[in-house]
Design a protein around this motif. Structure first.
Motif, PDB file in Angstrom:
ATOM      1  N   UNK A 266       0.838  -1.213   0.000  1.00 28.13           N
ATOM      2  CA  UNK A 266       0.000   0.000   0.000  1.00 28.13           C
ATOM      3  C   UNK A 266       0.863   1.248   0.000  1.00 28.13           C
ATOM      4  N   UNK A 267       1.914   1.260   0.839  1.00 25.19           N
ATOM      5  CA  UNK A 267       2.749   2.462   0.894  1.00 25.19           C
ATOM      6  C   UNK A 267       4.117   2.106   1.475  1.00 25.19           C
TER       7      UNK A 267
ATOM      8  N   UNK B 216      -7.427  -9.597   7.479  1.00 24.72           N
ATOM      9  CA  UNK B 216      -7.628  -8.496   6.528  1.00 24.72           C
ATOM     10  C   UNK B 216      -8.100  -7.240   7.236  1.00 24.72           C
ATOM     11  N   UNK B 217      -9.033  -7.418   8.184  1.00 24.13           N
ATOM     12  CA  UNK B 217      -9.564  -6.273   8.934  1.00 24.13           C
ATOM     13  C   UNK B 217      -8.459  -5.641   9.780  1.00 24.13           C
ATOM     14  N   UNK B 218      -7.640  -6.526  10.390  1.00 25.39           N
ATOM     15  CA  UNK B 218      -6.555  -6.037  11.235  1.00 25.39           C
ATOM     16  C   UNK B 218      -5.522  -5.271  10.412  1.00 25.39           C
ATOM     17  N   UNK B 219      -5.083  -5.851   9.315  1.00 24.92           N
ATOM     18  CA  UNK B 219      -4.015  -5.213   8.528  1.00 24.92           C
ATOM     19  C   UNK B 219      -4.455  -3.894   7.923  1.00 24.92           C
ATOM     20  N   UNK B 220      -5.712  -3.830   7.424  1.00 22.73           N
ATOM     21  CA  UNK B 220      -6.164  -2.557   6.812  1.00 22.73           C
ATOM     22  C   UNK B 220      -6.430  -1.492   7.869  1.00 22.73           C
TER      23      UNK B 220
ATOM     24  N   UNK C 214       4.200  -2.699   9.034  1.00 17.71           N
ATOM     25  CA  UNK C 214       4.173  -3.923   8.227  1.00 17.71           C
ATOM     26  C   UNK C 214       2.946  -4.002   7.309  1.00 17.71           C
ATOM     27  N   UNK C 215       1.813  -3.497   7.792  1.00 19.45           N
ATOM     28  CA  UNK C 215       0.600  -3.581   6.966  1.00 19.45           C
ATOM     29  C   UNK C 215       0.714  -2.673   5.750  1.00 19.45           C
TER      30      UNK C 215
END
Ligand SMILES: CNc1nc2cc3c(=O)[nH]c(N)nc3c(CCO)c2[nH]1
Length: 370
Positions: free
Chosen positions: A300-301, A328-332, A307-308
Motif C-alpha cells: 500500500x505504501x 484483513x480487517x486487522x491489517x487494513x 508492516x501492513x
C-alpha cells in the motif's frame, strides 16, 4: 493546574505543539484512534502504539454498559484493563446515546436511555458522566456532557441545545473540581450559526477548561459546510489551549481543519472503513476488494514504517478481504491508522518549517483530484 500546551510553531492559523500530560506528551496536530469498547477494533495495543499514536479515545456510553463503571474501577481502570499506558481521552456519552441507544430522553437534570445491548435503563447526568470518565475509567482527559443537535437544525433548536450544553459545562466543571493529573475539555455547540457558536465559546471560556472541543460537526453537513463553520469557530476558542474537532474525519478534513486552527481529531473512519476493505493512501482512497488488486504484488505504501503498509502485498490484502478473513480487517485498520499518523506527522513537520501552505496544495493535487 491545566496540562501545559506549548505551541512550537504556527503558520497562518495552523499550529503545531505539544500537550504534556502525566502519561505522556501529545504532539499536535494529533489524530486519536477510537478505542470505543476498550479496544481499537481489530488491533492490538502494540499495533496501535507502533503507528505513533500518542493518545486514544474511549467511550463512556459503551464502557458504562459493558463492562460497567464500577467493574472497570475494580479492574484498575481502563489503562490497566486494556494495557494502554499512554493518554486516553473519553467522550462523555451524550452523542453516543443519541446515535446508538434505544429510547432516550434529554432533560435538564440528565439524559435517560435504554441500552442498545440489553434494553436496560440508564441515567447520564453531567456529574455521573464525570464520575465515570475521571474516577471509574480513569481518563486523562474527560469531556463535558453536551447535547449535539442533528443537522440541519433550526436556530431555536440549536440555541436550546447550545444553552443546555453551556449549563452542563458548568455542572461538569463543578463535578470535576481541580485535579493535578487529569484534564477536562468543554465543547462548543451552536450548529452552523456563528452567533450561537460565539455565545457558546464565551460561556465556556468564562467557566475555564484545559482544552476546548468543537462539537456539532461531522453530523451530515458535508465538507464544505464544515469548513465554513471552521472559517470562524476555532478562533473563538483560546489560542493557548488545545482545540479538538470531534468525530472528524477523512484525511482531507483533517488537512482543512488544521489549516483553520484545529489541533486534535478523532474518527472511526480509518478503522471502520479498513474493516470493509478501504485503504487510505496519499493518492486517495482505494478499496482492496476491487479485482484490479488480485495480482498486485506492491504494498500500500512503502514509505510508511508499518508492516501492513510496506510489507504486505495488495494481492494478499485483496485475498483476505474477499475471504472476509479477520487478518484483513486487522491489517487494513493498522495501515489506515498508520496513514493518519503519517498525515498528522507530515503536517506537524510542514508547519514547523513554514511549508504548510505548499504542503497543503500538494496534498490536494495528489490526494483529492484522483
Ligand atoms: C462522526 N461525527 C461526529 N460528530 C460528533 C460531534 C460530537 C459532539 O458534538 N459532542 C460529543 N460529545 N461527541 C461528538 C462526537 C463523538 C466523537 O467521537 C461526534 N462524532
Amino acid at each position: 493546574m491545566p496540562f501545559p500546551f506549548t505551541l512550537t510553531a504556527t503558520e497562518g492559523r495552523a499550529r503545531t505543539g505539544v500537550l504534556t500530560t502525566p502519561r505522556g506528551d501529545i504532539r499536535t496536530p494529533a489524530f486519536m484512534p477510537v478505542g470505543t469498547a476498550a479496544t481499537v477494533k481489530a488491533m492490538s495495543v502494540d499495533q496501535v502504539k507502533a503507528t505513533g499514536a500518542d493518545i486514544i479515545l474511549g467511550n463512556t456510553y459503551h464502557l458504562m454498559l459493558r463492562p460497567g463503571p464500577e467493574r472497570m474501577e475494580r479492574l484498575g481502570g481502563l489503562h490497566a484493563f486494556m494495557g494502554w499506558d499512554k493518554p486516553i481521552l473519553t467522550d462523555s456519552g451524550g452523542f453516543q446515546v443519541m446515535s446508538l441507544a434505544g429510547i432516550s430522553k434529554v432533560k435538564e437534570e440528565a439524559v435517560t436511555f435504554s441500552s442498545h445491548i440489553d434494553g436496560s435503563k440508564h441515567i447520564l447526568s453531567p456529574e455521573r458522566s464525570i464520575e465515570i470518565q475521571a474516577d471509574r475509567i480513569g481518563a486523562d482527559i474527560s469531556m463535558q456532557l453536551d447535547e449535539c443537535v442533528a443537522w440541519p437544525a433550526e436556530e431555536p433548536r440549536a440555541r436550546a441545545a447550545m444553552e443546555l450544553s453551556a449549563r452542563w459545562a458548568a455542572r461538569s466543571k463543578a463535578a470535576f473540581g481541580t485535579r493535578e493529573t487529569q484534564g477536562l475539555f468543554g465543547i462548543q455547540q451552536g450548529s452552523t450559526f456563528e452567533n450561537l457558536r460565539r455565545e457558546s465559546s464565551e460561556r465556556l471560556i468564562d467557566i475555564g477548561f484545559d482544552g476546548y472541543a468543537i462539537g456539532g460537526l461531522a453530523v451530515g453537513e458535508g465538507h464544505q459546510a464544515m469548513c465554513e463553520v471552521l472559517d470562524y469557530a476555532p478562533d473563538m476558542l483560546p489560542a493557548d489551549r488545545p482545540r479538538y474537532l470531534m468525530g472528524v474525519g477523512k484525511p482531507v478534513d483533517l488537512v482543512e481543519a488544521v489549516w483553520r486552527g484545529v489541533d486534535m481529531f478523532d474518527c472511526v473512519l480509518p478503522t471502520r472503513a479498513g474493516r470493509h476493505g478501504q485503504a487510505w493512501t496519499w493518492d486517495g482512497p482505494i478499496n482492496l476488494k476491487n479485482a484490479r488488486f488480485a495480482e498486485d504484488r506492491t504494498p500500500l505504501d512503502p514509505t510508511i514504517d508499518c508492516p501492513a503498509s510496506s510489507q504486505t502485498s495488495k494481492a494478499y490484502l485483496h485475498h483476505l478481504i474477499r475471504a472476509d478473513e479477520i487478518l484483513g480487517k486487522t491489517l487494513l485498520s493498522w495501515h489506515n491508522i498508520a496513514f493518519y499518523q503519517a498525515v498528522t506527522a507530515a503536517m506537524r513537520e510542514a508547519i514547523a518549517h513554514g511549508r504548510f501552505e505548499a504542503w497543503r496544495k500538494d496534498f490536494h493535487a495528489r490526494h483529492v483530484s484522483n
